[in-house]
Write an enzyme that holds these catalytic residues in place. Structure first.
Site, PDB file in Angstrom:
ATOM      1  N   ASN A  11       0.859  -1.181   0.000  1.00 42.33           N
ATOM      2  CA  ASN A  11       0.000   0.000   0.000  1.00 42.33           C
ATOM      3  C   ASN A  11       0.896   1.232   0.000  1.00 42.33           C
ATOM      4  O   ASN A  11       1.375   1.682   1.038  1.00 42.33           O
ATOM      5  CB  ASN A  11      -0.900  -0.029   1.238  1.00 42.33           C
ATOM      6  N   LYS A  18       3.131   0.858   3.265  1.00 41.67           N
ATOM      7  CA  LYS A  18       2.633  -0.106   4.230  1.00 41.67           C
ATOM      8  C   LYS A  18       2.612  -1.492   3.587  1.00 41.67           C
ATOM      9  O   LYS A  18       2.429  -1.619   2.382  1.00 41.67           O
ATOM     10  CB  LYS A  18       1.224   0.293   4.697  1.00 41.67           C
ATOM     11  N   ARG A  98      -1.895  -1.606  -4.172  1.00 41.75           N
ATOM     12  CA  ARG A  98      -2.889  -0.548  -4.235  1.00 41.75           C
ATOM     13  C   ARG A  98      -2.450   0.462  -5.285  1.00 41.75           C
ATOM     14  O   ARG A  98      -1.345   0.991  -5.236  1.00 41.75           O
ATOM     15  CB  ARG A  98      -3.017   0.152  -2.885  1.00 41.75           C
ATOM     16  N   HIS A 188      -9.509   6.929  -2.404  1.00 36.29           N
ATOM     17  CA  HIS A 188      -9.585   6.332  -1.065  1.00 36.29           C
ATOM     18  C   HIS A 188     -10.681   5.270  -1.002  1.00 36.29           C
ATOM     19  O   HIS A 188     -11.250   5.009   0.071  1.00 36.29           O
ATOM     20  CB  HIS A 188      -9.851   7.395   0.009  1.00 36.29           C
ATOM     21  N   LEU A 217      -9.225  10.690   6.724  1.00 35.34           N
ATOM     22  CA  LEU A 217      -8.457  11.884   7.052  1.00 35.34           C
ATOM     23  C   LEU A 217      -7.023  11.490   7.381  1.00 35.34           C
ATOM     24  O   LEU A 217      -6.719  11.014   8.483  1.00 35.34           O
ATOM     25  CB  LEU A 217      -9.082  12.616   8.251  1.00 35.34           C
ATOM     26  N   GLY A 220      -3.779  12.600   2.772  1.00 33.41           N
ATOM     27  CA  GLY A 220      -4.836  12.951   1.834  1.00 33.41           C
ATOM     28  C   GLY A 220      -6.165  12.772   2.537  1.00 33.41           C
ATOM     29  O   GLY A 220      -6.295  11.920   3.423  1.00 33.41           O
ATOM     30  N   ARG A 249      -2.253  19.365  -0.066  1.00 29.85           N
ATOM     31  CA  ARG A 249      -3.146  19.681  -1.175  1.00 29.85           C
ATOM     32  C   ARG A 249      -4.114  20.777  -0.782  1.00 29.85           C
ATOM     33  O   ARG A 249      -4.617  20.808   0.340  1.00 29.85           O
ATOM     34  CB  ARG A 249      -3.946  18.451  -1.613  1.00 29.85           C
ATOM     35  N   ILE A 340      -5.127  10.915  10.784  1.00 31.99           N
ATOM     36  CA  ILE A 340      -5.716  11.980  11.601  1.00 31.99           C
ATOM     37  C   ILE A 340      -7.048  11.522  12.185  1.00 31.99           C
ATOM     38  O   ILE A 340      -7.315  11.684  13.378  1.00 31.99           O
ATOM     39  CB  ILE A 340      -5.901  13.260  10.766  1.00 31.99           C
ATOM     40  N   GLY A 341      -7.888  10.947  11.351  1.00 30.16           N
ATOM     41  CA  GLY A 341      -9.207  10.508  11.804  1.00 30.16           C
ATOM     42  C   GLY A 341      -9.147   9.493  12.917  1.00 30.16           C
ATOM     43  O   GLY A 341      -9.989   9.486  13.820  1.00 30.16           O
ATOM     44  N   GLU A 342      -8.131   8.627  12.885  1.00 30.53           N
ATOM     45  CA  GLU A 342      -8.001   7.568  13.881  1.00 30.53           C
ATOM     46  C   GLU A 342      -7.323   8.037  15.161  1.00 30.53           C
ATOM     47  O   GLU A 342      -7.573   7.479  16.235  1.00 30.53           O
ATOM     48  CB  GLU A 342      -7.203   6.397  13.301  1.00 30.53           C
ATOM     49  N   GLU A 393      -6.794  -1.315   4.706  1.00 32.68           N
ATOM     50  CA  GLU A 393      -6.855  -1.481   3.258  1.00 32.68           C
ATOM     51  C   GLU A 393      -6.140  -2.739   2.791  1.00 32.68           C
ATOM     52  O   GLU A 393      -6.526  -3.352   1.788  1.00 32.68           O
ATOM     53  CB  GLU A 393      -6.240  -0.252   2.584  1.00 32.68           C
TER      54      GLU A 393
END
Length: 409
Positions: A11, A18, A98, A188, A217, A220, A249, A340-342, A393
């Site tokens: 990935n 990853k 990926r 994503h 999040l 990207g 971005r 970020i989200g996690e 993923e």
């Protein structure tokens, strides 16, 4: 290739790689995939001071390594995996990659041939931070393992391939859309698909036509509207540049900004587009860093531009949630994933602030405790479930590889 195939899932991010190794090709669920995981890890900081992290047999190690590019990072990974003897007989090995952008031709996992690889390279300009690196990794696997080890490309655009026409097309001259294949692809997809599938696993009474807003999040960022497991809208479009503000971005800007900056700065449009991809977002607004942790610390010290960057970031996410709720006709759950989200309770709390009007109420204790784990963070009184579900993923990549091999053994 027998049913005992070992899958190496790769990935590639813009500055990371990853990986996860799965043994025993007979798994299906997330729990079975976890049990089948032989090793996993990542190389972060490619092009700078890279660090190789690996988990194997209950042990975790971390070592600095010199990685100028993704291919060098893969060499370090393979050297470590070979030393641990986890890849086994390469005649039973398959590699999943990926690939961010599949264009108009690739919407399902595909066994990569030299011709397919050439077609994928032609799409690199549409995802400049990712596609080229993924193609380099496929070629390196060809060179290292030969034709006996299949490489399967799994596309981040695939989950959004069925966007309804009114969400998929731009309001530009139709003949130009048709001639050049210009449409909104979304990205994503693996992360958004995982959030949907895992939410169904975790929910006691999942709804067949559940309305989910999924938020990826990380470096990207994107938001998707998922209705009954189908993506019906997404913030990213023709390229990953559209949509939310990200680490480097810009996200959405007036298209006229490109020609304006090209004129006043005396550069061509591609240079401006590069600025919007690599010098904008959190980095561009703050002027100091794209790392949200650094910016939060700077904000606490009174840095006004760091504060502005974070406020813009959260505002745009919140605005996207409102838009997707309108598209879905309501919302049953909101799911956070990505680095970020996690891992940032502060961002999750700021995004949700002021959203009680649509039934969103965060439980502060649950939110603070939800770091890198599957957890519900909304209060019991919240009519909308809010979740943290780390995207895995690599499981979807490996599952796609196994499915493709079963179709074409």
């Amino acid at each position: 290739m027998s049913d005992d195939v070992t899958v190496l899932a790769l990935n590639a991010g813009s500055s990371s790689l990853k990986f996860r190794v799965f043994g025993n090709g007979h798994w299906a669920s997330a729990a079975e995939a976890q049990a089948a995981t032989v090793a996993r890890g990542s190389v972060k900081g490619i092009g700078a001071r890279a660090v190789l992290e690996i988990e194997h047999g209950g042990d975790r190690s971390e070592v600095e390594c010199a990685c100028s590019d993704h291919v060098t990072a893969l060499d370090h990974i393979l050297e470590k995996l070979c030393a641990l003897d986890v890849l086994g007989d390469t005649r039973q090995l398959a590699v999943g990659h990926r690939v961010v952008h599949g264009g108009t031709h690739f919407s399902v996992p595909i066994l990569v041939t030299p011709l397919v690889l050439s077609d994928l390279r032609s799409l690199s300009g549409l995802a400049p931070l990712h596609n080229g690196a993924a193609c380099d990794l496929v070629q390196h696997c060809f060179d290292r393992f030969g034709s006996e080890v299949p490489s399967v490309a799994v596309f981040d655009t695939a989950f959004h391939a069925g966007l309804p026409a009114h969400a998929a097309y731009y309001a530009i001259p139709w003949e130009l859309s048709e001639k050049h294949g210009i449409r909104r692809f979304g990205f994503h997809g693996l992360a958004h698909q995982w959030m949907w599938e895992r939410w169904n696993d975790l929910t006691v009474h999942p709804l067949v036509r559940a309305r989910l807003i999924t938020l990826q999040l990380g470096q990207g960022c994107s938001t998707a509207a998922v209705l009954g497991g189908r993506s019906i809208d997404v913030t990213m479009g023709f390229t990953p540049l559209e949509g939310l503000m990200s680490s480097t971005r810009s996200g959405d800007v007036d298209p006229a900004v490109v020609s304006f900056l090209a004129d006043v700065e005396g550069v061509d449009a591609s240079t401006v587009t590069s600025w919007l991809n690599t010098r904008s977002g959190l980095l561009g607004v703050s002027g100091t860093s794209f790392d949200l942790r650094v910016l939060l610390a700077a904000e606490a010290r009174g840095d006004e531009r760091a504060h502005l960057a974070i406020e813009m970031f959260c505002h745009r996410i919140r605005k996207s949630i409102g838009a997707m709720a309108a598209v879905l006709g309501g919302v049953d759950a909101i799911v956070f994933a990505g680095g970020i989200g996690e891992n940032s309770p502060e961002v999750r709390a700021r995004v949700a602030r002021g959203m009680a009007w649509c039934g969103v109420e965060i439980d502060d204790v649950r939110n603070q405790a939800a770091t890198g784990a599957d957890r519900r963070i909304s209060s019991d009184a919240s009519s909308v479930g809010v979740w943290v579900i780390p995207a895995q993923e690599e499981i979807l990549i490996a599952r796609s590889v196994l499915g493709r091999l079963q179709e074409h053994p």
